[in-house]
Design a protein around this motif. Structure first.
Motif, mmCIF file in Angstrom:
data_model
loop_
_atom_site.group_PDB
_atom_site.id
_atom_site.type_symbol
_atom_site.label_atom_id
_atom_site.label_comp_id
_atom_site.label_asym_id
_atom_site.label_seq_id
_atom_site.Cartn_x
_atom_site.Cartn_y
_atom_site.Cartn_z
ATOM 1 N N ALA A 171 44.350 35.897 44.069
ATOM 2 C CA ALA A 171 43.301 35.686 45.064
ATOM 3 C C ALA A 171 42.704 37.013 45.522
ATOM 4 C CB ALA A 171 43.871 34.931 46.266
ATOM 5 N N ALA A 172 43.534 38.052 45.573
ATOM 6 C CA ALA A 172 43.082 39.357 46.057
ATOM 7 C C ALA A 172 42.207 40.088 45.058
ATOM 8 C CB ALA A 172 44.294 40.222 46.403
ATOM 9 N N THR A 173 42.290 39.712 43.795
ATOM 10 C CA THR A 173 41.573 40.454 42.748
ATOM 11 C C THR A 173 40.488 39.663 42.057
ATOM 12 O OG1 THR A 173 43.238 39.788 41.101
ATOM 13 C CG2 THR A 173 43.609 41.882 42.271
ATOM 14 N N GLY A 174 40.292 38.414 42.453
ATOM 15 C CA GLY A 174 39.289 37.588 41.797
ATOM 16 C C GLY A 174 39.793 36.912 40.546
ATOM 17 N N HIS A 175 41.115 36.773 40.422
ATOM 18 C CA HIS A 175 41.710 36.158 39.233
ATOM 19 C C HIS A 175 42.619 34.982 39.628
ATOM 20 C CE1 HIS A 175 40.310 39.337 36.482
ATOM 21 N NE2 HIS A 175 40.534 40.159 37.501
ATOM 22 N N THR A 176 42.113 34.163 40.519
ATOM 23 C CA THR A 176 42.906 33.044 41.030
ATOM 24 C C THR A 176 43.357 32.096 39.925
ATOM 25 O OG1 THR A 176 41.728 33.135 43.151
ATOM 26 C CG2 THR A 176 42.911 31.100 42.639
ATOM 27 N N ALA A 177 42.426 31.726 39.048
ATOM 28 C CA ALA A 177 42.759 30.775 37.983
ATOM 29 C C ALA A 177 43.766 31.364 37.006
ATOM 30 C CB ALA A 177 41.493 30.360 37.241
ATOM 31 N N ALA A 178 43.575 32.631 36.642
ATOM 32 C CA ALA A 178 44.500 33.276 35.706
ATOM 33 C C ALA A 178 45.890 33.395 36.307
ATOM 34 C CB ALA A 178 43.967 34.657 35.318
#
Length: 329
Positions: A171-178
């Motif tokens: 969530a902090a890096t923009g990679h929630t789905a990954a």
């Protein structure tokens, strides 16, 4: 398991500088680099989706941390977080890692210390996010004065805690789905490894060695202990936990009397321990695990994997499962 999990114990109690620190990883099955960005409309869609995820508020040990935009210059002072970041595809956003973050090999390793972090040294990298495993030198407060967001993810108590940290970094890096995909894959592989482990009628006893000389171990109250507990094993260090310390020092006499069926060495790199060195210890030849060493009951582990709580936990669990099954073969 920063992974200060075991290395702090070696450093303070054993007096060793953990060369393996934050427990070189050439045989992991985990992803070692972020996936290359797709091109064309897919890339544009992904960028738009990522932008829409911010501002974001992430809950860490230091409370709710608000990130106005996707971080592009991340400094990781936690070997576990470094592995997490690269596994979820945020590796290209990491500009610097501490001197103990040695996996993956592509991580931009520096001389920055996670044990004794220096705010000025960190600030030179112009980070828009710093991830730490502890608050040494009050680094959270110091970086806060410089308006640098900090996520403090310390050693977890359970596997669920470790998973939560991965999703938090997503969530902090923009990679929630990954991050969600990574956690789901870990859960599946770990569940399968535990399910494939034979359960003896009488629980097997084990000794987990954190560091030597001194026979330092880890009780079931530790994160690593909680993992072993999922296999129904009995930790011989637990009765020695008289003072509430989670890393007791065990005498040779105690170990011989406790008679563990399995010995796990999480000090093969820092302390060069092997099945042969264990067998050469005075009196240890009487221990069942040493007697049956030909069956793989004295298990040499990678210190780094054993003291971190990232994606390579799968490797750790699979190694434990294999050892338990071999011991009953």
């Amino acid at each position: 398991m920063h992974s200060r999990l075991h290395n702090s114990t070696r450093r303070v109690a054993v007096g060793l500088v953990a060369a393996s620190a934050l427990l070189a990883a050439g045989c992991s099955s985990s992803k070692s680099a972020s996936a290359p960005a797709a091109s064309g409309s897919t890339s544009a869609t992904s960028a738009a989706s990522s932008a829409a995820a911010f501002p974001a508020t992430i809950t860490a040990k230091n409370g709710a941390v608000k990130l106005a935009a996707e971080p592009r210059k991340i400094v990781s002072l936690s070997p576990s977080a470094t592995e997490d970041l690269f596994a979820i595809g945020a590796g290209s956003q990491v500009t610097a890692v501490d001197d103990q973050s040695d996996f993956p090999a592509s991580a931009p390793k520096t001389t920055l210390s996670g044990y004794k972090p220096n705010a000025e040294a960190i600030a030179k990298y112009n980070p828009d996010l710093v991830v730490v495993a502890d608050d040494s030198s009050q680094i959270v407060e110091q970086l806060g004065k410089l308006n640098v967001p900090v996520l403090w993810f310390d050693a977890p108590n359970t596997l669920d805690d470790a998973y939560t940290q991965i999703t938090g970094l997503g969530a902090a890096t923009g990679h929630t789905a990954a991050a969600a995909t990574e956690v789901a894959g870990m859960k599946q592989q770990i569940t399968e490894a535990i399910a494939a482990t034979k359960k003896p009628a009488t629980p097997l006893k084990y000794y987990y060695e954190v560091g030597t000389p001194g026979n330092y171990s880890a009780t079931s109250k530790t994160f690593i202990g909680s993992i072993f507990a999922q296999f129904g094993l009995t930790n011989i260090a637990d009765p020695a936990d008289k003072t509430g310390g989670r890393y007791p020092q065990l005498s040779d006499e105690y170990l011989v009397t406790a008679a563990p069926d399995l010995i796990f060495l999480a000090d093969t790199k820092c302390c060069q321990q092997t099945s042969a060195t264990v067998a050469a210890r005075p009196g240890w030849s009487a221990i069942p695990a040493v007697k049956n060493a030909a069956k793989g009951t004295v298990v040499g582990m990678d210190d780094d994997i054993a003291s971190r709580w990232g994606p390579r936990l799968v490797d750790l669990v699979q190694q434990i499962s294999k050892a338990v099954n071999q011991a009953q073969g």
